[in-house]
Scaffold this motif. Structure first.
Motif, PDB file in Angstrom:
ATOM      1  N   ARG A 120       0.812  -1.223   0.000  1.00 58.33           N
ATOM      2  CA  ARG A 120       0.000   0.000   0.000  1.00 58.33           C
ATOM      3  C   ARG A 120       0.845   1.272   0.000  1.00 58.33           C
ATOM      4  O   ARG A 120       0.468   2.267  -0.630  1.00 58.33           O
ATOM      5  N   SER A 149      -1.362  -6.071  -2.387  1.00 56.61           N
ATOM      6  CA  SER A 149      -2.135  -4.827  -2.282  1.00 56.61           C
ATOM      7  C   SER A 149      -2.391  -4.214  -3.664  1.00 56.61           C
ATOM      8  O   SER A 149      -1.553  -4.298  -4.561  1.00 56.61           O
ATOM      9  N   THR A 208      -3.914  -0.556  -5.468  1.00 57.88           N
ATOM     10  CA  THR A 208      -4.226   0.849  -5.164  1.00 57.88           C
ATOM     11  C   THR A 208      -4.673   1.565  -6.430  1.00 57.88           C
ATOM     12  O   THR A 208      -4.105   1.340  -7.508  1.00 57.88           O
ATOM     13  N   SER A 268      -6.709   1.826  -1.261  1.00 58.26           N
ATOM     14  CA  SER A 268      -5.950   0.578  -1.361  1.00 58.26           C
ATOM     15  C   SER A 268      -6.810  -0.540  -0.813  1.00 58.26           C
ATOM     16  O   SER A 268      -7.547  -0.353   0.158  1.00 58.26           O
TER      17      SER A 268
END
Ligand code: SF4
Length: 564
Positions: A34, A77, A79, A90
């Protein structure tokens, strides 16, 4: 400090080209996951970009921990700018994708532009390949994984994809990996859909240039996770359902109540009774996942998790776990977030006095995914459709609420308001210290906001670091602050400052898009809320209006770089 390694792979879907960029300075400052995704989106997406437009970018990143063999690290992750909240969001998912992602050798992969036909993008050692996939138009997630197996010989864990909901730009469409793990919150599946990107495959056998050595403590964490008799190993996140209900923190009938009389039919015991085997994420000995089935009714899924038990259970007044399992299965198949979808359907049920109508609920999931009839309106999410339905807007920044009701858990309520990604419980996991059974050592009384802004800042920063590691938040009984600092080879104050920088960058990006204090609001009152919010801003160094001073972000422009 340990951090992810490798260049940024920038994939332009308009031109079907890819380039590599050195992002060592970003990785060194923001760890991975993130943090790196936030910095790249903040600096590379124009502040006025349309979330569903060509200029928006979708950044996929693992972190340094994905090179370890430690439990709680099977996550990655994603985003982007969210079509649900219109802010920077995220979202992270478990499963087995993260190791394949690291195996590509890239520090992060971004997708920009818009393809003029439905595409698969293959991230392979020999390079990036683009393939038109007209046969996958409106394909459901299991159909995509079957296609990947037959045509490319790939496992479901080697891809991310969208279902029909993503292609139809449902504002809470998820990005799926395997058939049951979702980058669920914020509608990032709609971003993929708007880009005409159906599926991305990962068949890397590269290793990162920098090999990371982990301390012996990582194996201690792994051993403790393996030997623990934690209740989550049996019931996953649903373990706390009865407690949340008992303290009136369990939203019911579209948030009009906080306690559900039918909780016994959908609680942790009922989910456990349908669980038929163990399941986990990559390398994780904690194995908290919940494969469930009901042979009599022919329902098989993974979950539901606690939040789904709320959104499709109590919030829709459904008291049979198999019915909730079915909703869960449909959401995964079509690729929609179970929280936003369940809550939006609950709003519809309230408007039409149809609580508990299971047949209608299942029909609505499909109508939303395909934007058919009333589903076309509901696909816009609660915030955009509540006026038409004549119900209250139960969202923050356009994102629908999970459980952990802030009318009982006041700190969690404050956290829902301040969260840059909207009403999301994992942004700070504040509920964990307001449910005394979760974390006794750090528990705070659920009632009142005294001392909570300071704790909230710490917890938001802490979670931003976990999301950058990338470390699962259910590691809380095994990885404390000191252990996290040991694993990332730095001191905890440094990690707090990185977390703070990530939260501030998110906020700064959102400020440029018009977000301020007026967006940090709740659909209910908590005593002392306005002064606690001001205290929170003060601790963050933001203005009384919730705005980040330019000096705090080094005057970053948010302009699309010339290198594209
Ligand atoms: S604790 Fe559960 S969700 Fe987290 S990595 Fe392990 S199996 Fe996955």
């Amino acid at each position: 400090m340990r951090h992810a390694a490798g260049p940024l792979c920038s994939v332009n879907l308009s031109t079907q080209t890819a380039e590599e960029h050195d992002i060592d300075d970003v990785l060194e400052s923001f760890i991975g996951g993130r943090g790196v995704g936030t910095k790249l989106v903040h600096d590379r997406v124009p502040f006025d970009a349309d979330p569903l437009g060509s200029e928006n970018r979708l950044v996929l990143a693992a972190g340094p921990m994905q090179q370890s063999q430690m439990s709680f690290t099977g996550r990655a992750s994603l985003t982007s700018v969210s079509p649900l909240t219109n802010g920077l969001v995220s979202s992270n998912a478990g499963g087995f994708l993260s190791r394949h992602l690291v195996g590509t050798g890239y520090g992060a992969i971004e997708f920009t532009g818009t393809a003029d036909e439905l595409l698969a993008v293959h991230i392979r050692p020999e390079g990036i390949e683009f393939e038109a996939v007209p046969d996958l138009e409106k394909a459901e997630v299991p159909e995509v994984t079957e296609y990947a197996d037959e045509r490319w010989g790939l496992d479901p864990e080697q891809l991310i994809c969208i279902g029909p909901a993503g292609e139809n730009e449902v504002r809470f469409a998820s990005v799926m990996t395997t058939e049951s793990r979702a980058f669920g919150r914020g509608g990032l599946g709609a971003v993929m859909g708007a880009k005409n990107l159906k599926v991305v495959t990962f068949a890397g056998d590269a290793t990162p240039d920098v090999e990371i050595e982990f301390p012996a403590e990582a194996m201690d964490v792994h051993r403790e996770a393996a030997t623990s008799d934690h209740v989550m190993k049996r019931q996953g996140t649903t373990a706390g359902t009865d407690y949340a209900n008992a303290v009136e923190a369990f939203p019911t009938r579209y948030f009009s109540e906080r306690e559900f009389e039918g909780v016994e039919g959908i609680n942790g015991d009922s989910v456990e009774s349908k669980k038929y085997k163990k399941a986990t994420c990559s390398q994780c000995a904690f194995a908290c996942k919940l494969p469930t089935k009901d042979e009599e009714r022919g329902v098989e899924t993974e979950g539901p998790e606690f939040e789904t038990v709320m959104s499709f259970g109590s919030n829709c007044a459904v008291d049979d776990i198999v019915d909730v399992m079915k909703s869960n299965e449909l959401c995964d198949r079509y690729g929609v977030d179970t929280i936003s979808c369940g809550d939006t359907i609950a709003a519809y049920l309230m408007a039409n006095d149809e609580f508990g109508n299971v047949e209608l609920i299942h029909e609505l999931v499909e109508k939303i995914a395909f934007r058919e009839g009333v589903g076309d309106d509901l696909a816009e999410g609660t915030h955009r459709v509540h006026g038409e339905l004549g119900v209250h807007d139960w969202t923050v920044k356009g994102m629908e609420f999970p459980a952990h009701d802030g009318r009982h858990l006041h700190g969690q309520g404050l956290s829902f308001a301040t969260s840059n990604r909207g009403a999301d419980h994992m942004y700070a996991s504040f509920y964990a210290i307001e449910y005394p059974y979760v974390d006794k050592s750090k528990a705070m009384d659920a009632n009142g906001l005294g001392g909570k802004p300071e704790r909230l800042v710490e917890k938001e920063n802490h979670n931003a670091v976990l999301d950058s590691g990338v470390v699962c938040k259910f590691s809380r009984d095994f990885i404390d602050e000191e252990m996290l600092a040991t694993l990332l080879d730095t001191d905890y104050d440094h990690l707090q400052s990185i977390g703070s920088e990530i939260v501030t960058l998110e906020r700064h990006f959102n400020n440029q898009r018009g977000f301020d204090r007026a967006d940090d609001t709740l659909p209910y009152d908590i005593p002392g809320f306005p002064s606690a919010l001001s205290e929170y801003y003060d601790l963050r160094g933001w203005s009384e209006a919730g705005v980040v001073p330019e000096s705090a972000v080094g005057g970053a422009s948010g302009a699309t770089p010339a290198d594209d």
